[in-house]
Design a protein around this motif. Sequence first.
Motif, PDB file in Angstrom:
ATOM      1  N   VAL A 156       0.834  -1.200   0.000  1.00 25.41           N
ATOM      2  CA  VAL A 156       0.000   0.000   0.000  1.00 25.41           C
ATOM      3  C   VAL A 156       0.871   1.254   0.000  1.00 25.41           C
ATOM      4  CG1 VAL A 156      -1.719   1.318   1.285  1.00 25.41           C
ATOM      5  CG2 VAL A 156      -1.924  -1.168   1.122  1.00 25.41           C
ATOM      6  N   ALA A 157       1.959   1.217   0.782  1.00 27.04           N
ATOM      7  CA  ALA A 157       2.866   2.371   0.840  1.00 27.04           C
ATOM      8  C   ALA A 157       3.480   2.646  -0.530  1.00 27.04           C
ATOM      9  CB  ALA A 157       3.967   2.122   1.872  1.00 27.04           C
ATOM     10  N   ALA A 158       3.842   1.590  -1.252  1.00 25.45           N
ATOM     11  CA  ALA A 158       4.403   1.764  -2.594  1.00 25.45           C
ATOM     12  C   ALA A 158       3.380   2.385  -3.535  1.00 25.45           C
ATOM     13  CB  ALA A 158       4.866   0.420  -3.140  1.00 25.45           C
ATOM     14  N   ALA A 159       2.117   1.975  -3.416  1.00 23.08           N
ATOM     15  CA  ALA A 159       1.060   2.533  -4.262  1.00 23.08           C
ATOM     16  C   ALA A 159       0.811   4.004  -3.920  1.00 23.08           C
ATOM     17  CB  ALA A 159      -0.221   1.724  -4.098  1.00 23.08           C
ATOM     18  N   VAL A 160       0.875   4.347  -2.636  1.00 27.03           N
ATOM     19  CA  VAL A 160       0.712   5.744  -2.228  1.00 27.03           C
ATOM     20  C   VAL A 160       1.863   6.583  -2.768  1.00 27.03           C
ATOM     21  CG1 VAL A 160       0.659   7.327  -0.262  1.00 27.03           C
ATOM     22  CG2 VAL A 160      -0.609   5.166  -0.157  1.00 27.03           C
ATOM     23  N   PHE A 161       3.071   6.054  -2.674  1.00 28.81           N
ATOM     24  CA  PHE A 161       4.244   6.756  -3.184  1.00 28.81           C
ATOM     25  C   PHE A 161       4.117   6.994  -4.687  1.00 28.81           C
ATOM     26  CE2 PHE A 161       8.613   6.647  -4.934  1.00 28.81           C
ATOM     27  CZ  PHE A 161       9.126   7.762  -4.291  1.00 28.81           C
ATOM     28  N   ALA A 163       1.362   7.326  -6.363  1.00 23.82           N
ATOM     29  CA  ALA A 163       0.352   8.363  -6.566  1.00 23.82           C
ATOM     30  C   ALA A 163       0.941   9.751  -6.346  1.00 23.82           C
ATOM     31  CB  ALA A 163      -0.826   8.139  -5.618  1.00 23.82           C
ATOM     32  N   ILE A 164       1.744   9.895  -5.309  1.00 21.70           N
ATOM     33  CA  ILE A 164       2.355  11.197  -5.013  1.00 21.70           C
ATOM     34  C   ILE A 164       3.326  11.605  -6.109  1.00 21.70           C
ATOM     35  CG2 ILE A 164       3.874  12.413  -3.407  1.00 21.70           C
ATOM     36  CD1 ILE A 164       2.636  10.746  -1.164  1.00 21.70           C
ATOM     37  N   ILE A 165       4.127  10.654  -6.570  1.00 28.31           N
ATOM     38  CA  ILE A 165       5.084  10.946  -7.638  1.00 28.31           C
ATOM     39  C   ILE A 165       4.357  11.353  -8.912  1.00 28.31           C
ATOM     40  CG2 ILE A 165       6.792   9.924  -9.187  1.00 28.31           C
ATOM     41  CD1 ILE A 165       7.883  10.610  -6.451  1.00 28.31           C
ATOM     42  N   ALA A 166       3.295  10.639  -9.262  1.00 27.68           N
ATOM     43  CA  ALA A 166       2.547  10.950 -10.481  1.00 27.68           C
ATOM     44  C   ALA A 166       1.929  12.338 -10.399  1.00 27.68           C
ATOM     45  CB  ALA A 166       1.460   9.902 -10.714  1.00 27.68           C
ATOM     46  N   ARG A 167       1.361  12.681  -9.250  1.00 35.19           N
ATOM     47  CA  ARG A 167       0.745  13.998  -9.081  1.00 35.19           C
ATOM     48  C   ARG A 167       1.812  15.101  -9.149  1.00 35.19           C
ATOM     49  NH1 ARG A 167      -4.159  15.712  -6.788  1.00 35.19           N
ATOM     50  NH2 ARG A 167      -4.262  17.977  -7.010  1.00 35.19           N
ATOM     51  N   SER A 168       2.964  14.843  -8.553  1.00 35.97           N
ATOM     52  CA  SER A 168       4.044  15.832  -8.562  1.00 35.97           C
ATOM     53  C   SER A 168       4.600  16.043  -9.961  1.00 35.97           C
ATOM     54  CB  SER A 168       5.160  15.397  -7.613  1.00 35.97           C
ATOM     55  OG  SER A 168       4.674  15.246  -6.284  1.00 35.97           O
ATOM     56  N   PHE A 186      -4.161   3.506  -8.345  1.00 35.13           N
ATOM     57  CA  PHE A 186      -3.702   2.169  -7.978  1.00 35.13           C
ATOM     58  C   PHE A 186      -3.755   1.970  -6.468  1.00 35.13           C
ATOM     59  CE2 PHE A 186       0.122  -0.776  -7.397  1.00 35.13           C
ATOM     60  CZ  PHE A 186      -0.604  -1.920  -7.670  1.00 35.13           C
ATOM     61  N   MET A 187      -3.502   3.014  -5.709  1.00 28.59           N
ATOM     62  CA  MET A 187      -3.506   2.902  -4.258  1.00 28.59           C
ATOM     63  C   MET A 187      -4.882   2.498  -3.731  1.00 28.59           C
ATOM     64  SD  MET A 187      -3.519   6.857  -2.862  1.00 28.59           S
ATOM     65  CE  MET A 187      -3.944   6.277  -1.227  1.00 28.59           C
ATOM     66  N   PHE A 188      -5.943   2.902  -4.418  1.00 29.29           N
ATOM     67  CA  PHE A 188      -7.279   2.565  -3.940  1.00 29.29           C
ATOM     68  C   PHE A 188      -7.621   1.106  -4.256  1.00 29.29           C
ATOM     69  CE2 PHE A 188      -7.254   7.158  -4.965  1.00 29.29           C
ATOM     70  CZ  PHE A 188      -7.245   7.603  -3.656  1.00 29.29           C
ATOM     71  N   PHE A 189      -7.136   0.624  -5.381  1.00 27.54           N
ATOM     72  CA  PHE A 189      -7.267  -0.803  -5.682  1.00 27.54           C
ATOM     73  C   PHE A 189      -6.556  -1.624  -4.605  1.00 27.54           C
ATOM     74  CE2 PHE A 189      -5.792  -4.716  -7.726  1.00 27.54           C
ATOM     75  CZ  PHE A 189      -6.960  -5.186  -8.331  1.00 27.54           C
ATOM     76  N   MET A 190      -5.364  -1.178  -4.212  1.00 27.18           N
ATOM     77  CA  MET A 190      -4.589  -1.897  -3.199  1.00 27.18           C
ATOM     78  C   MET A 190      -5.236  -1.778  -1.820  1.00 27.18           C
ATOM     79  SD  MET A 190      -2.270  -3.327  -4.926  1.00 27.18           S
ATOM     80  CE  MET A 190      -1.086  -3.913  -3.704  1.00 27.18           C
ATOM     81  N   LEU A 191      -5.853  -0.654  -1.530  1.00 21.98           N
ATOM     82  CA  LEU A 191      -6.578  -0.518  -0.265  1.00 21.98           C
ATOM     83  C   LEU A 191      -7.761  -1.491  -0.218  1.00 21.98           C
ATOM     84  CD1 LEU A 191      -6.695   3.337   0.368  1.00 21.98           C
ATOM     85  CD2 LEU A 191      -5.600   1.610   1.804  1.00 21.98           C
ATOM     86  N   ALA A 237      -5.055  15.886  -1.595  1.00 24.72           N
ATOM     87  CA  ALA A 237      -5.975  15.188  -2.493  1.00 24.72           C
ATOM     88  C   ALA A 237      -6.258  13.776  -2.002  1.00 24.72           C
ATOM     89  CB  ALA A 237      -5.392  15.154  -3.904  1.00 24.72           C
ATOM     90  N   ILE A 238      -5.236  13.098  -1.478  1.00 25.68           N
ATOM     91  CA  ILE A 238      -5.417  11.735  -0.969  1.00 25.68           C
ATOM     92  C   ILE A 238      -6.324  11.728   0.251  1.00 25.68           C
ATOM     93  CG2 ILE A 238      -4.233   9.806   0.140  1.00 25.68           C
ATOM     94  CD1 ILE A 238      -1.861  10.361  -1.723  1.00 25.68           C
ATOM     95  N   VAL A 239      -6.100  12.673   1.161  1.00 28.97           N
ATOM     96  CA  VAL A 239      -6.924  12.752   2.369  1.00 28.97           C
ATOM     97  C   VAL A 239      -8.386  13.021   2.010  1.00 28.97           C
ATOM     98  CG1 VAL A 239      -7.381  14.083   4.471  1.00 28.97           C
ATOM     99  CG2 VAL A 239      -5.025  13.458   3.872  1.00 28.97           C
TER     100      VAL A 239
END
Length: 358
Positions: A156-161, A163-168, A186-191, A237-239
Amino acid sequence: MTAPVAARSSRVEWVDVAKGACIALVVLFHATNFWITRGYGSQAWVEFNQFLEPVRMPLFFLVAGLFASKALQRSWNFVLRSRVALMFYLYLLWILLRFGYFTLVPGASLTGEESSPLNILVGLVVPHNGLWFVYALGLYFAGAKLLQRFDPRYQVAAAVFLAIIARSLADVVEFSWTWENMAGYFMFFMLGLHAKELLFALAARTSLPAVLIAGSAYAGAVHIARETGLGEYAITAIVITLLGLAVGVLAAARLRWRPGVRAFSRLGALTLPVYLMHEIVMGTFAYGLLSHGILPAPEVVRGFGPVVIAATGIVGALLVHRLLVGTGLRWLFSLPAPLQFIPGERARPATPAAMAAR
């Protein structure tokens, strides 16, 4: 009245309700865009779609991940053939079908994808229409299988990372919106995959006060983010999306109006044909109205046009799906028999229905 703790069957029902609501919102979003490109834009509908943007697709991918664990526990060969190959097959097939149809009926197109045959080749790498969802699901199953050996928290942490990289990256370089979405969601699929018990527990404890409190928190967060500019940051955005997902789960589980539950749950079980065909159907319908000059007053179109054309897209796609399957064209929605055999696995048809049952 406080909702009782949901049984397992009602929990599955709320998942279908959530999926049905998501696909309805997606079609409504595309319908709004269609009218905008034809000069009938409505600021009210634009703001409505923007308000629900953090929930619309993330919730769909969240519930898609809920039932992915059984498939991912099986062999790589099984995942590749029954999940990844199915999604990429459907994506490629419908890119070609859409190109052919919109070339014949360009007035029905929303994306202009028929403008050049090169768009087909570009679409294999950079999706450029509503089919990106199917493309993303294929990638998500492959990505989840690749990460399977690691601790779920790291997955999940990798998927969050990601997402942050893509947004940045999207803020500093020109970046495809579809790839940004696919990396971000992808992070939401993993969640959904790894927080299944938590999500079902949340749904089981739904109540009207809980929905109202969560909804107010989400609306407040969206307003503050817009007013302060904090919405530009990936973490914000994630929150906000996590708050929206809580609202979506609670609301889907709390819905007690039986006609609405039946309609959304049935639609939730048939999302794939709607995704594949709704733009074709609603574009054709609206183009027919426009070309024959039988639209009502512009203010009526701006106010009710998105709802009417969205409903037409959903109902029409379901009717066309039933017609096509009934005439033996099931391969338009499932992997053809020669591609379904998986060495070392008991053969089962790779269809959306079979996927849901696994």
